[in-house]
Design a protein around this motif. Structure first.
Motif, PDB file in Angstrom:
ATOM      1  N   GLU A 689      19.429  77.076  16.016  1.00  0.00           N
ATOM      2  CA  GLU A 689      18.768  78.209  16.219  1.00  0.00           C
ATOM      3  C   GLU A 689      18.721  78.812  17.863  1.00  0.00           C
ATOM      4  O   GLU A 689      18.804  80.001  18.219  1.00  0.00           O
ATOM      5  N   THR A 690      18.885  77.673  18.685  1.00  0.00           N
ATOM      6  CA  THR A 690      18.891  77.993  19.908  1.00  0.00           C
ATOM      7  C   THR A 690      20.214  78.730  20.619  1.00  0.00           C
ATOM      8  O   THR A 690      20.568  78.965  21.666  1.00  0.00           O
ATOM      9  N   ASN A 691      21.237  78.487  19.461  1.00  0.00           N
ATOM     10  CA  ASN A 691      22.632  78.884  19.947  1.00  0.00           C
ATOM     11  C   ASN A 691      22.837  80.298  19.439  1.00  0.00           C
ATOM     12  O   ASN A 691      24.052  80.787  18.974  1.00  0.00           O
ATOM     13  N   VAL A 692      21.751  81.055  18.897  1.00  0.00           N
ATOM     14  CA  VAL A 692      21.924  82.389  18.474  1.00  0.00           C
ATOM     15  C   VAL A 692      21.717  83.359  19.607  1.00  0.00           C
ATOM     16  O   VAL A 692      20.658  83.327  20.258  1.00  0.00           O
ATOM     17  N   VAL A 693      22.489  84.262  19.695  1.00  0.00           N
ATOM     18  CA  VAL A 693      22.405  85.448  20.697  1.00  0.00           C
ATOM     19  C   VAL A 693      22.302  86.641  20.120  1.00  0.00           C
ATOM     20  O   VAL A 693      23.154  87.228  19.202  1.00  0.00           O
ATOM     21  N   ILE A 694      21.039  87.283  19.873  1.00  0.00           N
ATOM     22  CA  ILE A 694      20.787  88.342  19.133  1.00  0.00           C
ATOM     23  C   ILE A 694      20.748  89.669  20.226  1.00  0.00           C
ATOM     24  O   ILE A 694      19.826  89.741  21.179  1.00  0.00           O
ATOM     25  N   LYS A 695      21.546  90.532  19.990  1.00  0.00           N
ATOM     26  CA  LYS A 695      21.618  91.918  21.097  1.00  0.00           C
ATOM     27  C   LYS A 695      20.431  92.788  20.241  1.00  0.00           C
ATOM     28  O   LYS A 695      20.728  93.314  19.515  1.00  0.00           O
ATOM     29  N   ASN A 696      19.312  92.741  20.953  1.00  0.00           N
ATOM     30  CA  ASN A 696      18.314  93.635  20.376  1.00  0.00           C
ATOM     31  C   ASN A 696      18.545  94.941  21.274  1.00  0.00           C
ATOM     32  O   ASN A 696      19.123  95.854  21.223  1.00  0.00           O
ATOM     33  N   ARG A 697      17.529  95.125  22.427  1.00  0.00           N
ATOM     34  CA  ARG A 697      17.306  95.936  23.106  1.00  0.00           C
ATOM     35  C   ARG A 697      18.072  95.777  24.644  1.00  0.00           C
ATOM     36  O   ARG A 697      17.790  96.692  25.436  1.00  0.00           O
ATOM     37  N   GLN A 698      18.304  94.648  24.874  1.00  0.00           N
ATOM     38  CA  GLN A 698      19.097  94.465  26.022  1.00  0.00           C
ATOM     39  C   GLN A 698      20.474  94.919  26.208  1.00  0.00           C
ATOM     40  O   GLN A 698      21.266  95.261  25.238  1.00  0.00           O
ATOM     41  N   ASN A 699      20.674  95.386  27.541  1.00  0.00           N
ATOM     42  CA  ASN A 699      22.066  96.227  27.828  1.00  0.00           C
ATOM     43  C   ASN A 699      22.956  95.099  27.831  1.00  0.00           C
ATOM     44  O   ASN A 699      22.941  93.775  27.805  1.00  0.00           O
ATOM     45  N   ASP A 700      24.336  95.666  28.117  1.00  0.00           N
ATOM     46  CA  ASP A 700      25.632  95.086  28.232  1.00  0.00           C
ATOM     47  C   ASP A 700      25.371  93.621  29.298  1.00  0.00           C
ATOM     48  O   ASP A 700      25.905  92.700  29.241  1.00  0.00           O
ATOM     49  N   GLU A 701      24.800  93.997  30.525  1.00  0.00           N
ATOM     50  CA  GLU A 701      24.889  93.233  31.576  1.00  0.00           C
ATOM     51  C   GLU A 701      23.882  92.078  31.387  1.00  0.00           C
ATOM     52  O   GLU A 701      24.302  90.692  31.470  1.00  0.00           O
ATOM     53  N   GLU A 702      22.799  92.315  30.556  1.00  0.00           N
ATOM     54  CA  GLU A 702      21.857  91.174  29.980  1.00  0.00           C
ATOM     55  C   GLU A 702      22.655  90.209  29.227  1.00  0.00           C
ATOM     56  O   GLU A 702      22.405  89.048  29.165  1.00  0.00           O
ATOM     57  N   VAL A 704      25.652  89.761  28.996  1.00  0.00           N
ATOM     58  CA  VAL A 704      26.768  88.878  29.669  1.00  0.00           C
ATOM     59  C   VAL A 704      26.115  87.732  30.428  1.00  0.00           C
ATOM     60  O   VAL A 704      26.600  86.552  30.359  1.00  0.00           O
ATOM     61  N   LYS A 705      24.986  87.942  31.057  1.00  0.00           N
ATOM     62  CA  LYS A 705      24.420  86.872  31.808  1.00  0.00           C
ATOM     63  C   LYS A 705      23.942  85.911  30.787  1.00  0.00           C
ATOM     64  O   LYS A 705      24.066  84.417  31.186  1.00  0.00           O
ATOM     65  N   THR A 706      23.232  86.016  29.706  1.00  0.00           N
ATOM     66  CA  THR A 706      22.942  85.116  28.735  1.00  0.00           C
ATOM     67  C   THR A 706      24.239  84.216  28.105  1.00  0.00           C
ATOM     68  O   THR A 706      24.132  82.951  28.216  1.00  0.00           O
ATOM     69  N   LEU A 707      25.207  85.115  28.119  1.00  0.00           N
ATOM     70  CA  LEU A 707      26.586  84.334  27.627  1.00  0.00           C
ATOM     71  C   LEU A 707      27.051  83.288  28.474  1.00  0.00           C
ATOM     72  O   LEU A 707      27.569  82.216  28.443  1.00  0.00           O
ATOM     73  N   ARG A 708      26.803  83.796  29.904  1.00  0.00           N
ATOM     74  CA  ARG A 708      27.329  82.974  31.012  1.00  0.00           C
ATOM     75  C   ARG A 708      26.611  81.638  30.990  1.00  0.00           C
ATOM     76  O   ARG A 708      27.197  80.682  31.402  1.00  0.00           O
ATOM     77  N   LEU A 709      25.260  82.054  30.779  1.00  0.00           N
ATOM     78  CA  LEU A 709      24.426  80.547  30.871  1.00  0.00           C
ATOM     79  C   LEU A 709      24.913  79.646  29.850  1.00  0.00           C
ATOM     80  O   LEU A 709      25.245  78.471  29.959  1.00  0.00           O
TER      81      LEU A 709
END
Length: 1549
Positions: A689-702, A704-709
């Motif tokens: 569950e910690t490996n799930v990235v849900i794009k909700n209201r965050q913009n594209d740059e946020e 991308v930062k999450t994916l980089r981490l």
């Protein structure tokens, strides 16, 4: 049943079964052609497949007669492969007891012995009705309302009446025969009676009770029954239904009911009995029905090019089931397949065919459901796309690298593609010059639309449409057409441009992907990873060999997130976005992909070591799968095995994820989605569950930062080299491009060499001995033959030159005696293969040897960390690094030396014949586009015999079409000249900083047939030189660079002077070297074109804004040209444009830096490729239009090279200077030094004359007197030596002379020391000669004593060895000891001076600063023949506005003055002295405005006359007793004495 009927039933049960594998149905048909037996189903299939075969119906002879008389022969032909099995009567009877039906006995009865012994008679209809369990189909009103086919003859037993029809095979059956057909899998039966219900009655001799089944479902049956005619009153009905041993019943009041909770596909027997009011039960009616089998659900077809993937879901309410698939092509049944799984892939589908697939559920009891069907068509998109792009004829690797690099009309075309056929060539042309926009603006301003009719494709609009092409489809198409070496070049260029490159290339024809390992072999990356210890070392190497974790990005189903755009942002800096991956918003990126789905691209992020800039601290590879991952399970499996992590982009969380769940994934999975309900799919896919990235209201740059981490967190978990991915690829059925036969063969040849390399220096010494120390010694000896730099004054120059030739012969003999090594045998075998294997071999050899060199990088790293102050240590390292370098060029050098040493042997020797095949091999390599070494940088020499023969063979290979134009680039090391050439012409010269190969390489580029007439040549030869001003020179020796520059410029039609804008000092130096080299080229009447390329320009308006700088450059060039002309005694008004074709405004190019942003992640500067393209246009235009260039063929070029090399080798002076200014300063100083030397000699001459005047006449000097004179001479020499040293120090103290450096000052110091020793020896020589003449000696006494001693020595030897010598033997012994006798008899005899050689030595020193042509003339001149004829001034010696008669008069006057001076010395009985010659030369130097040719000729004329006069004086002054010529005349008398003394000394000998 009658006895006959029973016999028929028994016989029928023993019938043979079908010959088809897995089928045990009874035989109804046999094939007359192939003699096989078939059931009804396989008979239909056999007829469809084998249309020419003839079938015979065993059950209906009448139908056979319709097929022709040939069928009647069946009874006479034996059956093949009979499978008849006897069934006992007890078995039949037991079956009859448990069955509700009876097979019709009117079927053919078979016997194993007589297969065709069956009868064709059928029971009457009454007999049929009497059979137990006989069924008939009727409607409520009986059989009168039959269909048109109802009641027609049965196709099996013709006397039966058809009541059932098979809609699958179109056969009709009576009720009994239909029961055999119900077991045919996939066949459907149709009731021929009117009405939709399948009504069944049973005849048992009672009044007919009828049950009607109005609805039959998988778990429910609705039935009804009409009241009987004889019933009265109120009745109830007892309904009983039975399945096997299970029985249930129910009493109802109405004549109908719905039975529920039934099992699907099971046979149920229903009994309905009437129960009267009194409880009596009337006879019952019986009906039998099978519950429906539910059909499969959600049948989906994923059609590919040659296959289709089927998936479906299991119906509800059934247990363990299987599925029956029927496949039809254009209406013809192909195959029936049983499957237990919910998917199947149909292979080997044909293009353009309509396919129908139906799937039915099959229960364990054999019952099956109705089918569900889908229809689709196969379309080959690859062939269609290639045809649209005009590449159809090039498919399969027919597009070669040489054809792409070829010079043609479109090479410098600025037009965008005007059609799709032009698009591939436009793309490649831009890619080869590293244009970062080949995927953009491919059609220029106006896109080209092409009408494409594609009504067959399943996803295309059936109407005609207009469309362009997706850039990924274009790239995929080109890779399918490119040969392996063009693929390598394309991938290399794409990587330089920071484009993603193909990792897995899909093939739409075969649905097989290819791992592009070979294509990526040329990608070299350099980066600096993060190090906590602060280690700032760079890492450089081929990317396929690097342990870099790979993170993959895939899409499963639909996703609202732009995967490729997200990847681009992940790899790019916010302020510097880069389209690494093609995405939807790019130009034409929204065009539907047709052949590139399934493509896996990869790109790399490489850190620079700056944590403030780096997006990732460690290198990471990013892989991107194009298309829906559900459709590409092979690619998904590969990525799951090779990736450290897989990021899944998907919003379709209810879809099919078998692409991941069916693989043993070794990658950590991440889900990137916009859906809020992701928990279920996480459990299904085993995603944390910690490996799930849900794009909700965050913009594209946020995001991308999450994916980089997340990416940063997985880079340390799993690392894998691309080289090691081959195992996973092969396991997944992916083809590896390096597995092709030619590549494997080339690799084997290369490994046979590289595997033996342990220590590089030792390997070169053992396996490549000819081109090492021996070749360098030969080169140095040849250079000494030209320069005579180390010849001593007074030494016989002719003898010295002969000794050098003997030394060369000694080395050649040593080379010849060396056996050919195993490595060279393997190398020769490798380049002797086919073209493909040869190119693979050379590439593999380079790769393997580079790997060996990089395994021991200590010396290179140590060299890289040296500072400019560590000159001494760096010099040692620079000497060692070439020893540790190894590449294919070293093997070609060895081939050259093999040929050269063999050519030193006579023509008819076997060894020479054995190497004649080597030059054609090298010529073929050159013709293949491989760079071949022209100048050996380590030896600074050209193996002329080898190069000459190679180019001669090239001339033959191209059938004399070998006209070439030569283009050369010169530049200081690190100025980007190799990068410039690679970008200009798409060639591949090494640009790695670790390379230490020196010299010059030549490579050929073909000129297409269409423009050969315009270019007037067949090839353009590109010559790339090593970087000038390299650290190896250490600012102490410029000879190598100057020689190389002069040589390659002299060979060129166009020379590019590559100048780095940030290094003005080195720029000025290289310009001065070039100027003087260009001036030399005027001697061979060649005026090459010169273009100055200024690199790393920051402002694109530099050309327009720097007219003043160009003016200044022109003035500097002119100044340096005048300086060089002054040194060469030429016209000082000469300009640079008089030597070279150079127009500053036209021939100056300004190119920006190569990278746009800091490497390694900065892409290529778009302005760089644009500027390079403009330069290329100018170059091609010059080659195309100029009429001044020499159009030489390969043989003429060889002759020019040889002549020019000789001129360069004679230049032993000018090339030793940093620039022309230093040369001018040295020349001035050397002139002064000659004056100082003359003063030194004059002073000592005067001193000795005074001493000699005071010596006693006619008496020898005593030893004490000699010692005293020598001491006085030492004092005088000390004084003069100190005086000349003082002058030298004063000159070097001046600023203008400091630039010469300490090495030149040491040279002058050494000359002063040598001068002192020479004068000292001359004084000793004069004193010794005077004493010998004065003393005189008893020569006869000395002779007798010497002869006796030699005789005694010889007698002793003869006794010991028991030798008896004859007179001839004594003659031989005397000759062998004659030189020793002379040395003992006349040890102090004054040797005769070789005046001619002494004068030559003086001239060599005097002409030191002159051109090589002067030294060449001097080496070929015999001084004794000079001055015999009257001196005549020639026209070519005249300068501007010079009068020939006046010049002739001046020369005659000088000659007369010199003759008078020599006559005076001769008359005074003076012995020869070098000072006399220097005095003569000084007289001529007083003349002004003499050309070098006139000056040299005049001095040779004067010196020739002087030599003859001084030799005459010497021969006169040497007295007879001491004259060696007289001694030679007395040799005969001494021989007589020798023999006489020997004979009388010992009679026993």
């Amino acid at each position: 049943m009658s006895e006959g009927q029973a016999q028929k039933v028994q016989s029928h049960s023993a019938e043979p079964v079908c010959d088809n594998d897995g089928c045990d149905e009874r035989v109804v048909t046999t094939c007359l052609t192939c003699r096989t037996l078939h059931c009804m189903f396989h008979a239909r299939q056999h007829k469809a497949v084998e249309e020419s075969h003839r079938l015979h119906d065993l059950a209906n002879p009448q139908r056979n007669q319709q097929r022709g008389p040939a069928a009647q022969d069946l009874q006479k032909q034996p059956h093949r492969g009979e499978k008849a099995v006897s069934v006992k009567k007890a078995q039949l009877e037991a079956q009859s007891k448990t069955s509700d039906w009876q097979a019709c006995p009117n079927l053919p009865v078979y016997d194993s012995a007589t297969p065709n012994s069956g009868t064709n008679e059928c029971l009457s209809e009454q007999d049929h009705s009497n059979l137990p369990g006989y069924y008939s189909a009727t409607t409520d009103s009986g059989i009168s309302e039959s269909s048109s086919e109802y009641g027609s003859p049965c196709d099996v037993c013709p006397r039966g009446r058809a009541v059932i029809k098979c809609i699958t095979c179109d056969d009709r059956f009576c009720q009994s025969c239909s029961k055999h057909h119900t077991n045919m899998v996939g066949h459907q039966l149709q009731n021929l009676t009117q009405g939709s219900d399948y009504n069944t009655t049973i005849q048992q001799g009672l009044s007919i009770k009828q049950i009607q089944f109005t609805s039959v479902r998988s778990d429910t049956v609705s039935l009804s029954w009409p009241p009987t005619k004889d019933t009265s009153g109120r009745h109830r009905f007892k309904v009983t239904w039975t399945r096997g041993q299970e029985q249930r019943n129910l009493v109802v009041t109405r004549p109908g009911m719905e039975v529920t909770d039934l099992l699907p596909g099971e046979k149920y027997i229903f009994n309905v009995a009437t129960i009267s009011e009194d409880g009596d039960q009337k006879p019952y009616a019986t009906g039998c029905i099978d519950t429906a089998v539910p059909s499969p659900e959600n049948l989906a077809v994923e059609a590919g090019v040659s296959s289709a993937s089927l998936t479906w879901t299991k119906p509800d309410g059934v247990g363990q089931v299987s599925y029956l698939l029927d496949i039809f092509r254009d209406g013809t049944h192909l195959n029936a397949i049983h499957r237990d799984s919910l998917h199947y892939t149909i292979p080997d589908l044909q293009h353009g065919k309509d396919y129908t697939v139906s799937v039915a559920t099959v229960l364990s009891n054999g019952n099956q459901s109705n089918t569900i069907s889908r229809t689709f068509k196969i379309v080959h998109d690859l062939a269609e796309v290639l045809s649209i792009l005009g590449l159809k004829d090039l498919q399969g690797g027919k597009l070669t690298l040489s054809s792409v690099l070829e010079i043609n009309r479109n090479t410098v075309s600025e037009k965008s593609a005007q059609s799709l056929e032009q698009l591939p060539w436009t793309f490649l042309r831009k890619l080869m010059i590293a244009n970062i926009n080949p995927r953009h603006n491919i059609f220029g301003e106006d896109p080209i639309y092409v009408e494409v009719y594609n009504t067959d494709h399943i996803y295309c609009d059936p109407k005609s449409i207009f469309e362009t092409i997706n850039p990924l489809d274009l790239i995929t198409a080109l890779f399918h057409c490119a040969d392996p070496f063009l693929r390598q070049k394309m991938v290399s260029k794409m990587s330089i441009c920071q484009f993603a490159v193909p990792l897995l290339l899909p093939n739409c024809d075969t649905q097989q992907s290819t791992l592009m390992l070979w294509a990526m072999r040329d990608i070299v990356k350099k980066f600096r990873p993060y190090s906590p210890a602060g280690d700032r070392a760079f890492v450089e190497g081929r990317v396929v060999d690097m342990d870099i974790p790979m993170v993959s990005f895939v899409r499963l189903g639909e996703s609202s997130l732009a995967k490729s755009q997200t990847l681009n942002k992940l790899l790019s800096y916010l302020h510097q976005p880069n389209d690494t991956f093609v995405h939807h918003d790019m130009e034409y990126g929204d065009v539907p992909r047709r052949i590139s789905d399934g493509l896996v691209e990869v790109s790399w992020y490489l850190p620079c070591g700056n944590t403030n800039i780096d997006l990732f601290r460690e290198p990471v590879a990013m892989a991107n799968l194009r298309g829906d991952g559900k459709l590409f399970k092979t690619q998904m499996y590969f990525l799951s095995q090779t990736s450290a992590a897989i990021f899944i982009f998907s919003d379709d969380l209810e879809g099919d994820f078998t692409a991941l769940t069916n693989t043993d994934s070794k990658a950590e999975l991440f889900l990137v989605t916009s859906s809020q309900s992701a928990k279920d799919i996480c459990r299904k896919l085993n995603i944390k569950e910690t490996n799930v990235v849900i794009k909700n209201r965050q913009n594209d740059e946020e995001l991308v930062k999450t994916l980089r981490l997340y990416v940063s967190g997985v880079t340390e978990k799993k690392r894998m080299k691309i080289l090691n991915m081959t195992a996973s690829a092969r396991q997944a059925g992916i083809h590896v491009d390096e597995d092709c036969r030619d590549c494997v063969k080339g690799r084997d040849y290369a490994e046979a060499i590289s595997s033996t390399v342990k220590d590089i220096a030792q390997f070169k010494e053992d396996q490549l001995p000819l081109h090492g120390q021996m070749w360098q010694e030969i080169s140095q000896t040849k250079e000494e033959m030209y320069s005579m730099k180390h010849v001593d004054r007074g030494q016989n120059i002719k003898q010295y030159r002969l000794s050098l030739q003997s030394k060369i012969y000694h080395f050649r003999k040593k080379q010849y005696q060396t056996d050919i090594s195993e490595a060279m045998t393997n190398f020769t075998a490798g380049i002797s293969q086919s073209k493909a294997v040869r190119l693979y071999f050379l590439k593999w050899l380079k790769i393997k040897l580079e790997h060996v060199c990089h395994q021991n990088p200590e010396q290179r790293n140590e060299y890289g960390h040296r500072t400019p102050q560590d000159k001494e240590t760096t010099a040692g390292l620079c000497y060692q690094i070439p020893k540790c370098s190894l590449g294919p060029e070293h093997f070609f050098r060895e081939l050259g030396q093999l040929y050269e040493c063999a050519c030193s042997l006579p023509d008819n020797t076997q060894a020479r014949q054995q190497v004649q095949h080597l030059p054609p091999l090298c010529a073929q390599v050159l013709l293949d586009g491989y760079a071949v070494e022209l100048v050996d940088g380590d030896a600074s020499n050209i193996p002329m015999k080898w190069i000459s023969e190679v180019l001669t063979q090239l001339h033959k290979l191209v059938t004399t079409k070998s006209r070439i134009q030569v283009l050369t680039v010169l530049g200081v090391q690190g100025s980007g000249k190799s990068t410039l050439l690679n970008t200009l012409f798409g060639v591949h010269f090494d640009i790695s900083s670790g390379r230490c190969t020196r010299g010059a390489f030549m490579q050929l580029i073909r000129v297409s047939d269409e423009v050969r007439f315009e270019f007037k040549c067949d090839f353009i030869m590109i010559i790339n030189t090593e970087g000038l001003k390299s650290p190896a020179s250490l600012d102490t020796s410029y000879k190598h660079d100057n020689e190389l520059a002069t040589l390659v410029i002299g060979l060129s039609d166009i020379t590019l002077i590559n100048v780095s804008m940030e290094n003005n000092t080195e720029t000025k130096d290289i310009l001065q070297i070039v100027v003087h080299a260009f001036l030399r080229m005027k001697e061979v009447l060649k005026k090459p074109k010169c273009l100055f390329v200024h690199q790393n320009v920051t402002d694109m308006s530099f050309h327009d804004n720097n007219m003043r700088d160009r003016k200044k450059l022109e003035e500097e060039l002119n100044d340096m040209t005048r300086t060089a002309a002054k040194i060469e005694n030429k016209d000082c008004n000469i300009k640079f444009s008089d030597v070279m074709d150079f127009v500053p405004d036209k021939d100056s190019y300004y190119i920006p830096g190569f990278w746009h942003g800091p490497p390694p992640m900065g892409p290529v500067n778009a302005r760089y490729s644009k500027a390079v393209f403009e330069l290329k246009k100018s170059l091609i235009g010059s080659l195309q239009t100029s009429s001044d260039f020499e159009r030489n063929d390969a043989r003429t070029f060889t002759k020019c090279t040889e002549d020019l090399l000789n001129v360069v080798k004679f230049e032993n002076f000018i090339f030793n200077f940093k620039n022309s200014s230093a040369l001018e300063t040295y020349t001035t100083l050397y002139t002064e030094y000659e004056n100082w030397e003359w003063s030194f000699r004059s002073a000592m001459e005067k001193w000795y004359a005074d001493i000699e005047y005071n010596m006693p006449k006619g008496r020898p000097l005593s030893k004490s007197q000699v010692t005293e004179i020598l001491q006085e001479a030492a004092t005088a020499l000390d004084k003069e030596e100190a005086n000349i040293n003082k002058h030298l120090d004063e000159y070097f103290a001046k600023n203008d002379y400091r630039a010469l450096g300490a090495e030149h000052k040491d040279e002058f110091k050494s000359n002063i020391t040598f001068l002192r020793r020479e004068i000292e020896r001359s004084i000793e020589y004069s004193l010794k000669g005077r004493n010998m003449i004065s003393e005189g000696k008893d020569m006869n006494k000395i002779q007798n004593q010497t002869i006796r001693r030699k005789v005694k020595e010889l007698q002793k030897i003869c006794r010991e060895k028991m030798i008896v010598l004859s007179d001839d033997g004594l003659d031989t012994e005397f000759e062998s000891t004659w030189e020793d006798i002379l040395g003992e008899i006349y040890p102090d005899v004054l040797p005769a001076q070789d005046v001619c050689q002494r004068v030559l030595s003086v001239l060599l020193s005097h002409f030191k600063t002159k051109s090589g042509q002067t030294k060449k003339l001097l080496s070929e001149t015999n001084l004794q023949n000079c001055g015999l004829d009257k001196f005549t001034v020639k026209k070519q010696w005249l300068g501007r506005n010079q009068n020939p008669q006046k010049l002739q008069s001046i020369c005659d006057g000088v000659i007369k003055e010199c003759e008078s001076y020599v006559s005076g010395k001769v008359q005074s009985s003076k012995n020869y002295s070098d000072a006399y010659i220097r005095e003569l030369l000084g007289m001529i130097d007083k003349m002004n405005d003499l050309s070098e040719e006139c000056e040299v000729s005049l001095k040779l004329n004067v010196c020739g006359q002087a030599v003859r006069e001084f030799e005459r004086v010497q021969n006169r002054d040497v007295s007879d007793p001491r004259n060696l010529e007289k001694l030679q005349r007395s040799k005969f008398n001494l021989l007589s004495v020798f023999k006489k003394e020997f004979r009388k000394g010992d009679s026993s000998v």
